[in-house]
Design a protein around this motif. Sequence first.
Motif, PDB file in Angstrom:
ATOM      1  N   GLU A 134     101.051  77.312 -40.671  1.00  0.00           N
ATOM      2  CA  GLU A 134     101.316  77.875 -39.342  1.00  0.00           C
ATOM      3  C   GLU A 134     100.445  79.177 -39.659  1.00  0.00           C
ATOM      4  OE1 GLU A 134     104.100  77.083 -41.412  1.00  0.00           O
ATOM      5  OE2 GLU A 134     104.788  74.715 -40.380  1.00  0.00           O
ATOM      6  N   LEU A 135     100.185  80.275 -40.062  1.00  0.00           N
ATOM      7  CA  LEU A 135      99.538  81.254 -40.438  1.00  0.00           C
ATOM      8  C   LEU A 135      97.421  80.353 -40.659  1.00  0.00           C
ATOM      9  CD1 LEU A 135     101.263  83.423 -41.518  1.00  0.00           C
ATOM     10  CD2 LEU A 135     101.379  83.067 -39.298  1.00  0.00           C
ATOM     11  N   ASP A 136      97.495  79.957 -41.563  1.00  0.00           N
ATOM     12  CA  ASP A 136      96.202  79.052 -41.396  1.00  0.00           C
ATOM     13  C   ASP A 136      96.019  78.034 -39.905  1.00  0.00           C
ATOM     14  OD1 ASP A 136      96.660  80.176 -43.709  1.00  0.00           O
ATOM     15  OD2 ASP A 136      96.343  78.242 -45.019  1.00  0.00           O
ATOM     16  N   ARG A 137      97.311  77.967 -39.724  1.00  0.00           N
ATOM     17  CA  ARG A 137      96.476  76.629 -38.729  1.00  0.00           C
ATOM     18  C   ARG A 137      95.996  78.367 -37.394  1.00  0.00           C
ATOM     19  NH1 ARG A 137     100.693  72.802 -38.967  1.00  0.00           N
ATOM     20  NH2 ARG A 137     100.129  71.561 -40.605  1.00  0.00           N
ATOM     21  N   ASN A 166     105.564  77.799 -32.305  1.00  0.00           N
ATOM     22  CA  ASN A 166     107.201  76.392 -32.043  1.00  0.00           C
ATOM     23  C   ASN A 166     107.464  76.849 -33.440  1.00  0.00           C
ATOM     24  OD1 ASN A 166     106.572  76.931 -28.997  1.00  0.00           O
ATOM     25  ND2 ASN A 166     106.640  75.294 -28.741  1.00  0.00           N
ATOM     26  N   THR A 167     106.380  75.938 -34.231  1.00  0.00           N
ATOM     27  CA  THR A 167     107.091  76.035 -35.439  1.00  0.00           C
ATOM     28  C   THR A 167     107.150  77.419 -36.360  1.00  0.00           C
ATOM     29  OG1 THR A 167     105.958  74.203 -35.567  1.00  0.00           O
ATOM     30  CG2 THR A 167     106.777  75.110 -37.749  1.00  0.00           C
ATOM     31  N   LEU A 168     107.008  78.167 -35.721  1.00  0.00           N
ATOM     32  CA  LEU A 168     106.552  79.745 -36.442  1.00  0.00           C
ATOM     33  C   LEU A 168     107.825  80.332 -35.809  1.00  0.00           C
ATOM     34  CD1 LEU A 168     105.321  82.383 -37.846  1.00  0.00           C
ATOM     35  CD2 LEU A 168     104.946  82.952 -36.107  1.00  0.00           C
ATOM     36  N   ALA A 169     108.636  79.806 -34.541  1.00  0.00           N
ATOM     37  CA  ALA A 169     109.654  80.904 -34.197  1.00  0.00           C
ATOM     38  C   ALA A 169     110.448  80.111 -34.880  1.00  0.00           C
ATOM     39  CB  ALA A 169     109.520  80.543 -32.907  1.00  0.00           C
TER      40      ALA A 169
END
Length: 136
Positions: free
Chosen positions: A66-69, A103-106
Amino acid sequence: MKDLIDQRLAAISEEAGKVRALMPEVMQWQRDRILNRLEEAKVELDANRIEQELILLAQKSDVAEELDRLDSHVKETHKILKKGGACGRRLDFMMQEFNRESNTLASKSINTEITASAVELKVLIEQMREQIQNIE
């Protein structure tokens, strides 16, 4: 407007960097917590089985993708802004992509600091979305 969006993109990169820096500590905290709970429960399990479970848990809470995206979306948004012209729809699409990652990170968050960063990302994205609505 471009300057405002650039500022928000820089802040998104900063938040992603914070989360990336926190992850080793969070993963160690999670590992220690689980091992302590097993110890408190006086449960004797095979060491290999414990390691397998810890690895599975780590994979579920890993947010590197997710961070890379997010980083990739920041770069792509900069490209769209530099290109100019009618870019409102492209930028709106990028805001959807930013939202998806935040949202995925959360949802994967197991730490209050990461949750706070996810919320901050959502605020920044919403601020950009408001500005983008004024772009063709």
